[in-house]
Design an enzyme around this catalytic site. Structure first.
Site, PDB file in Angstrom:
ATOM      1  CG  ASP A 236      -1.948   0.996   1.330  1.00 51.32           C
ATOM      2  OD1 ASP A 236      -2.401   1.443   0.270  1.00 51.32           O
ATOM      3  OD2 ASP A 236      -2.365   1.338   2.460  1.00 51.32           O
TER       4      ASP A 236
ATOM      5  CB  VAL B 268     -10.558  -1.133   6.653  1.00 50.08           C
ATOM      6  CG1 VAL B 268     -10.891  -0.908   8.133  1.00 50.08           C
ATOM      7  CG2 VAL B 268     -11.811  -0.963   5.806  1.00 50.08           C
TER       8      VAL B 268
ATOM      9  CG  HIS C 184      -5.068   7.748   4.445  1.00 53.11           C
ATOM     10  ND1 HIS C 184      -4.370   8.425   3.476  1.00 53.11           N
ATOM     11  CD2 HIS C 184      -5.357   6.536   3.910  1.00 53.11           C
ATOM     12  CE1 HIS C 184      -4.238   7.654   2.404  1.00 53.11           C
ATOM     13  NE2 HIS C 184      -4.832   6.508   2.635  1.00 53.11           N
ATOM     14  N   GLY C 185      -7.093   7.890   8.431  1.00 53.62           N
ATOM     15  CA  GLY C 185      -7.243   8.181   9.860  1.00 53.62           C
ATOM     16  C   GLY C 185      -8.714   8.435  10.160  1.00 53.62           C
TER      17      GLY C 185
ATOM     18  CB  THR D 219      -7.638   4.233  11.544  1.00 47.09           C
ATOM     19  OG1 THR D 219      -6.706   4.850  10.656  1.00 47.09           O
ATOM     20  CG2 THR D 219      -7.583   4.919  12.887  1.00 47.09           C
TER      21      THR D 219
ATOM     22  CG  HIS E 145      -6.666   4.712  -0.365  1.00 53.82           C
ATOM     23  ND1 HIS E 145      -5.394   4.406   0.049  1.00 53.82           N
ATOM     24  CD2 HIS E 145      -6.794   4.166  -1.591  1.00 53.82           C
ATOM     25  CE1 HIS E 145      -4.774   3.726  -0.893  1.00 53.82           C
ATOM     26  NE2 HIS E 145      -5.602   3.565  -1.916  1.00 53.82           N
TER      27      HIS E 145
END
Ligand code: 13P
Length: 291
Positions: free
Chosen positions: A82, A229, A178-179, A231, A206
């Protein structure tokens, strides 16, 4: 023996209109939890690790572990790199046996992103591996460090990028990050629809952690086939281990090891059920086996 090309997993998802989870892993417990869920639900699985995570999980250790686990699984598993940043690191993962790689040139100009992505496609071809790349820029942070500003994917650029690079899957930015999301995610489903009309290859979302089941399903209806997936899985482990330690401060190490596996298993299972990838493995022979 079920290490497969990601391209084949996504082609089947495209044909039958469902999504496939790509779950980030950092150690053996995470790999075990993800594979347990996939085998129980008879779902295809994508196991992945991002380049920024390799300082915690060295590639020469985690890579062979992921590949070995995929080969032994009784469901099709693609092993994916990734957010690869350099050709050198991407080559190392291919040598280890990853069946898929992402090159993330989203911080470059369109021209440079196209140029560098083409080099990765040439390299991956020698290994029969799948290539994912990104256009626009997914916001947030992959490893909890500096937040990156999101840049919505332009439909015209997505079309040109996919056609000129010859990649197998395209990661797009439609408000995903992200996060954990700071508020409710604001996914631009119209933009996704437009991109899907113009781009022939499977699309990748994402920043799966924090997206609602309803939004996931809407994205899948509009052409998303791979959903990342990370976090949410890491957080599930932390919660499970904290809870165990609260109830039994001197818990046996192996009880915590089991808790970690179970926490991953629960999160992967939850997402597979939403993505519609369960019970899709009846015809295993249709998958191209890389070993
Ligand atoms: P999350 O950590 O938000 O789930 O994102 C994962 C991801 O997109 C990995 O590339």
């Amino acid at each position: 023996m079920a290490l497969v090309k990601m391209k084949d997993i996504l082609a089947k998802a495209e044909r039958d209109n469902y999504g496939v989870g790509a779950f980030s892993v950092a150690n053996m417990e995470m790999v075990m939890g993800a594979i347990k869920a996939a085998e129980e639900l008879q779902s295809p699985l994508i196991l992945q690790i991002a380049e920024v995570r390799l300082n915690h999980s060295p590639l020469h250790m985690i890579g062979p572990l992921m590949v070995a686990a995929a080969k032994e699984a009784n469901v099709p598993v693609a092993v994916h790199f990734d957010h690869g940043m350099t050709l050198e690191k991407i080559k190392q993962t291919l040598e280890i046996g990853f069946s898929s790689v992402m090159y993330d040139g989203s911080h470059h100009s369109l021209e440079e992103n196209i140029q560098k992505t083409k080099e990765v496609v040439e390299l991956a071809k020698q290994y029969g591996a799948t290539v994912e790349a990104e256009i626009g820029r997914v916001g947030g942070s992959e490893d909890g460090s500096e937040d990156i500003e999101m840049l919505l994917t332009s439909t015209e650029e997505a079309k040109r990028f996919a056609e000129e690079t010859n990649i197998d899957a395209l990661a797009i930015a439609i408000g995903n990050a992200h996060g954990m999301y700071k508020g409710d995610p604001n996914l631009r489903l119209n933009r996704l629809h437009e991109i899907n009309e113009q781009v022939d290859i499977p699309l990748v979302l994402h920043g799966g952690s924090g997206i609602s089941a309803e939004d996931f399903k809407a994205c899948i209806q509009k052409g998303i086939r791979k959903i990342n997936v990370a976090t949410a899985t890491f957080n599930n482990i932390v919660h499970a281990v904290n809870k165990s330690v609260e109830t039994a401060p001197y818990a046996d190490y192996f009880a915590l090891h089991q808790d970690s596996i179970h926490a991953v298993y629960e999160n992967v299972k939850h997402h597979m059920q939403i993505f519609g990838s369960c019970n899709r493995v009846q015809s295993k022979e249709k998958f191209f086996h890389t070993t």
